[in-house]
Design an enzyme around this catalytic site. Sequence first.
Site, mmCIF file in Angstrom:
data_model
loop_
_atom_site.group_PDB
_atom_site.id
_atom_site.type_symbol
_atom_site.label_atom_id
_atom_site.label_comp_id
_atom_site.label_asym_id
_atom_site.label_seq_id
_atom_site.Cartn_x
_atom_site.Cartn_y
_atom_site.Cartn_z
ATOM 1 N N TYR A 87 0.858 -1.191 0.000
ATOM 2 C CA TYR A 87 0.000 0.000 0.000
ATOM 3 C C TYR A 87 0.897 1.246 0.000
ATOM 4 O O TYR A 87 1.893 1.303 0.721
ATOM 5 C CB TYR A 87 -0.916 -0.043 1.237
ATOM 6 C CG TYR A 87 -1.533 1.296 1.570
ATOM 7 C CD1 TYR A 87 -2.286 1.994 0.619
ATOM 8 C CD2 TYR A 87 -1.348 1.877 2.822
ATOM 9 C CE1 TYR A 87 -2.831 3.234 0.924
ATOM 10 C CE2 TYR A 87 -1.896 3.109 3.125
ATOM 11 C CZ TYR A 87 -2.635 3.786 2.169
ATOM 12 O OH TYR A 87 -3.166 5.012 2.464
ATOM 13 N N LYS A 120 -11.126 -1.538 6.130
ATOM 14 C CA LYS A 120 -11.528 -2.204 4.884
ATOM 15 C C LYS A 120 -12.571 -3.298 5.154
ATOM 16 O O LYS A 120 -13.659 -2.990 5.599
ATOM 17 C CB LYS A 120 -10.280 -2.747 4.188
ATOM 18 C CG LYS A 120 -9.125 -1.728 4.094
ATOM 19 C CD LYS A 120 -9.503 -0.558 3.207
ATOM 20 C CE LYS A 120 -8.377 0.406 2.943
ATOM 21 N NZ LYS A 120 -7.992 1.274 4.034
HETATM 22 O O1 P1T Z 1 -5.912 3.508 5.857
HETATM 23 P P1 P1T Z 1 -5.424 2.777 7.060
HETATM 24 O O2 P1T Z 1 -6.505 2.253 7.929
HETATM 25 O O3 P1T Z 1 -4.385 3.552 7.803
HETATM 26 O O4 P1T Z 1 -4.705 1.438 6.531
HETATM 27 C C1 P1T Z 1 -3.517 1.451 5.828
HETATM 28 C C2 P1T Z 1 -3.414 0.199 4.986
HETATM 29 C C3 P1T Z 1 -2.687 -0.870 5.448
HETATM 30 N N1 P1T Z 1 -2.585 -2.021 4.739
HETATM 31 C C4 P1T Z 1 -3.199 -2.163 3.553
HETATM 32 C C5 P1T Z 1 -3.050 -3.440 2.790
HETATM 33 C C6 P1T Z 1 -3.967 -1.131 3.037
HETATM 34 O O5 P1T Z 1 -4.580 -1.314 1.854
HETATM 35 C C7 P1T Z 1 -4.089 0.090 3.758
HETATM 36 C C8 P1T Z 1 -4.880 1.243 3.252
HETATM 37 N N2 P1T Z 1 -5.188 1.168 1.888
HETATM 38 C C9 P1T Z 1 -5.914 2.063 1.182
HETATM 39 C C10 P1T Z 1 -6.455 3.179 1.708
HETATM 40 C C11 P1T Z 1 -6.074 1.733 -0.242
HETATM 41 O O6 P1T Z 1 -6.971 2.287 -0.919
HETATM 42 O O7 P1T Z 1 -5.340 0.866 -0.721
#
Ligand code: P1T
Length: 393
Positions: free
Chosen positions: A103, A200
């Site tokens: 990410y 998510k």
């Molecule tokens: O956005 P947050 O709750 O801080 O999570 C970060 C994060 C961690 N790990 C993975 C695999 C992720 O996909 C994400 C956040 N990703 C997005 C916002 C995105 O659209 O891919």
Amino acid sequence: MKSTSYNFDTLAVHIDQEHNAEKGAVVIPITLSTTFEKKYPNIHEGFEYARTNNPTRQKLEKSVADLEKGKWGLAFSSGSATLSTICQLFETGDHILVIDDVYGGTHRYFSQVLVKSGIQFNFSDMMHAETFEKEIRPSTKMVWIEIPTNPLLKICPLTEIIEVSKKHQLLVVVDNTFMSPYNLNPLTLGADIVVHSATKYLNGHSDVVMGLAIGNDLGIYERLKFLQNASGMTPSPFDCYLLMRGIKTLSIRIKAHNENAIRVAEFLEKHPNVERVIYPGLPSHPQHSRAIQLFEKGYGGIISFFIRGDLSKTIEFFQNLSLIVLASSLGGVESLCNHPAFLTHSAVPQDIRLKMGITDNLVRLSVGIEHIDDIINDLKQALDRISTQTSAQ
Ligand code: P1T
């Protein structure tokens, strides 16, 4: 009392329940109090201060641990806060290996924030355990894995990477955001910590930002629990309640995401305006056989694909969408389309992004739980209407 031997679907539905719950409430109350009365002589008994612990959060943490087949869980204010707190376990001179396709925010944290602390790191392809082992240094302490990776959906040989890491006494952290505990439980394969951007799939309704870490080792728990309180990146009781509410439908949501995504991937693969589709459930996925072994229940709801033609065609595609929303994030009940080069991975320097294969025509689709015909019809009309003339760029 609730038994952890219930099936996953049952555990998820009963996430906030136990016999003799406060005043017989079937749903766990939201405890908003920031502080709790103490009584001598047992001043350290029970709850004390809400950053340190809170009844609603405690219930969520325990229940998510059950779903991931772990002994403990800790909740943080975001997935990124979970990452930064885990990294505080290390010191100047320590070295971390991070899977290369992560990410964009995770990439940014390692390369622009952690790097300043003197903790070293390298991005690693991790597609072969033998090459991975050669990248381990005497100072290496942790391995950070996403499976599948975001956004190119690479699937590393997880069991072998864990085996090699254990040989070198490395802490293995698996970001299980994309698969959710319904499709994969990395702790059962030997991972030390599983992390989630609970923002998510766990929540599933695009209205909570939260992160979770789950594990078995009580020594790691004590150190992370200390950091959770000391660094203070904890979620609100209301968000903890919302997350438990979301998790009740995790099983049926993930089943629907799994079922819809494979059909959408098959559709996209046949469309002339799509150059290539990446989905772990398709035989064309380079690590499809690994996916079959690792993901017994389904391949998840995320599909990445490349629009044929230059950037203007991809922009046209996004503009043509009617039902599906162009937005960052994923894992909600609604289908979302992301343009990684300009949204989620815009913090990754362009040369690295392009070398990885995150090109301007890459689209990442989070397939929702709408009726499959409506999802496919929207994609079809958006792809069909891409103009055939080559634009002057
Ligand atoms: O956005 P947050 O709750 O801080 O999570 C970060 C994060 C961690 N790990 C993975 C695999 C992720 O996909 C994400 C956040 N990703 C997005 C916002 C995105 O659209 O891919």
